[in-house]
Design an enzyme around this catalytic site. Structure first.
Site, PDB file in Angstrom:
ATOM      1  N   SER A  26      72.436  81.362  73.256  1.00  0.00           N
ATOM      2  CA  SER A  26      72.254  79.939  73.556  1.00  0.00           C
ATOM      3  C   SER A  26      71.403  79.692  74.808  1.00  0.00           C
ATOM      4  O   SER A  26      71.573  80.360  75.828  1.00  0.00           O
ATOM      5  CB  SER A  26      73.624  79.279  73.752  1.00  0.00           C
ATOM      6  OG  SER A  26      73.449  77.949  74.178  1.00  0.00           O
ATOM      7  N   LYS A  77      80.730  73.042  64.203  1.00  0.00           N
ATOM      8  CA  LYS A  77      80.375  71.619  64.317  1.00  0.00           C
ATOM      9  C   LYS A  77      81.171  70.698  63.379  1.00  0.00           C
ATOM     10  O   LYS A  77      81.447  69.560  63.726  1.00  0.00           O
ATOM     11  CB  LYS A  77      78.878  71.418  64.048  1.00  0.00           C
ATOM     12  CG  LYS A  77      77.991  71.817  65.207  1.00  0.00           C
ATOM     13  CD  LYS A  77      76.543  71.476  64.872  1.00  0.00           C
ATOM     14  CE  LYS A  77      75.628  71.686  66.055  1.00  0.00           C
ATOM     15  NZ  LYS A  77      74.293  71.147  65.836  1.00  0.00           N
ATOM     16  N   ASP A 113      72.542  65.084  68.529  1.00  0.00           N
ATOM     17  CA  ASP A 113      71.366  65.687  67.885  1.00  0.00           C
ATOM     18  C   ASP A 113      70.383  64.629  67.358  1.00  0.00           C
ATOM     19  O   ASP A 113      69.168  64.813  67.454  1.00  0.00           O
ATOM     20  CB  ASP A 113      71.777  66.598  66.722  1.00  0.00           C
ATOM     21  CG  ASP A 113      72.265  67.955  67.201  1.00  0.00           C
ATOM     22  OD1 ASP A 113      71.874  68.381  68.302  1.00  0.00           O
ATOM     23  OD2 ASP A 113      73.044  68.600  66.464  1.00  0.00           O
TER      24      ASP A 113
END
Ligand code: NAP
Length: 284
Positions: A26, A77, A113
């Site tokens: 990440s 998610k 997002d």
């Protein structure tokens, strides 16, 4: 040297983190730690590897921690939705949570997002317009949901969606109003009149297959964007730029979704500096 938060297995000075499995790759720590320093906020942003089996107990421990919030990435998610105490409308409609704020022992889930995707286009293309415009979106995976939500929210009314697995595109079209499905093999036949072309597939990413698509009929006014940021400029973007189209890579989406999460947790909007972008680019 600070001690450890034994339950979460992170240094005690951690104030935010990203969870996923795997998570070592990440770039979020690089972004958030640079902003924590910039804003004079003491504490660190860490990565935490959480297996799917450990997710429920992790969420319980998180409620009782001193963290301001976390980011959530693959594969958690969707699974984290029922484990939160509250989910906002954006995360509900996208069907995924990528950011959690922790307030008074409660987990508030949202999704940044779509904001990141739209903001990236708006800041990269000076006359970017969405209202009543036409788009072709490639792919129907997790990232595509945020893209469709963002485009519809901005007022796009003609969104064509195409995916190798047609069933997945059909399921999304049933959920998102104004989206119609185009056969994958006919994707190149629907680009002559579009204002925006979006690649949300993993085709063209480093170590993945290339995205094969004939761009002959693409007009030079069409904005072409790729969610992929490794490489920074995909073959799709290079070919579109060669036709005179404005092109936008995926790194900005990553940075802007982080910007929104940071301001939710800490109240300050950080500066996105050239140095940060350069550091991110060098890290790829
Ligand atoms: P995902 O849920 O796994 O979806 C992958 C998509 O790629 C699906 O539509 C899949 O089609 C398609 N695909 C994969 N291999 C293919 C092939 N050989 N031929 C045709 N289609 C193929 O992944 P995701 O989470 O949506 O992520 C997609 C991409 O977006 C990744 O490259 C990711 O790094 C990028 N991303 C970037 C950001 C950012 O901030 N810039 C954020 C999120 C994601 P099928 O349905 O047919 O399998």
């Amino acid at each position: 040297m600070s001690g450890m938060n034994k339950k979460l297995n992170i240094p005690e000075d951690t104030i935010a983190a990203v969870i996923g499995h795997p998570i070592a790759h990440s770039r979020s720590p690089l972004i958030h730690n640079s902003w924590l320093e910039q804003q004079g906020i003491s504490g660190r942003y860490e990565t935490i590897d959480v297996t799917p089996a450990a997710l429920p107990s992790f969420c319980d421990d998180l409620r009782h921690s001193h963290l301001k919030g976390i980011n959530v990435t693959i594969p958690h998610k969707e699974k984290i939705i029922p484990l939160c105490d509250e989910i906002d409308d954006t995360a509900q409609k996208i069907g995924a949570v990528n950011t959690i704020s922790i307030k008074e022992g409660k987990l508030h889930g949202t999704n940044t997002d779509a904001y990141g995707f739209i903001r990236n286009l708006q800041t990269s293309v000076s006359d970017m317009a969405f209202k009543d415009k036409k788009a072709l979106v490639l792919g129907a995976g997790g990232a595509c949901r945020a893209v469709l939500y963002g485009l519809i929210e901005q007022g796009m009314t003609d969104i064509r969606l195409t995916n190798r697995t047609t069933e997945k595109a059909r399921a999304l079209a049933a959920e998102f109003k104004g989206v119609r499905v185009i056969p994958w093999d006919e994707r190149a036949d629907h680009i002559s009149d579009i204002d925006l072309l979006v690649n949300t597939t993993s085709l063209g990413m480093h170590n993945q297959l290339p995205l094969e698509m004939n761009l002959d009929s693409l007009s030079s006014h069409t904005v072409v964007t790729d969610l992929i940021y490794n490489p920074l400029q995909t073959d799709l973007l290079k070919r579109a730029a060669g036709k005179g189209c404005p092109t936008v890579g995926g790194l900005g989406m990553l940075v802007y979704q982080a910007e929104k999460a940071f301001s939710l947790w800490f109240g300050d909007t950080p500066d996105i500096t050239d140095d940060l972008i350069k550091e991110l680019e060098d890290s790829l």
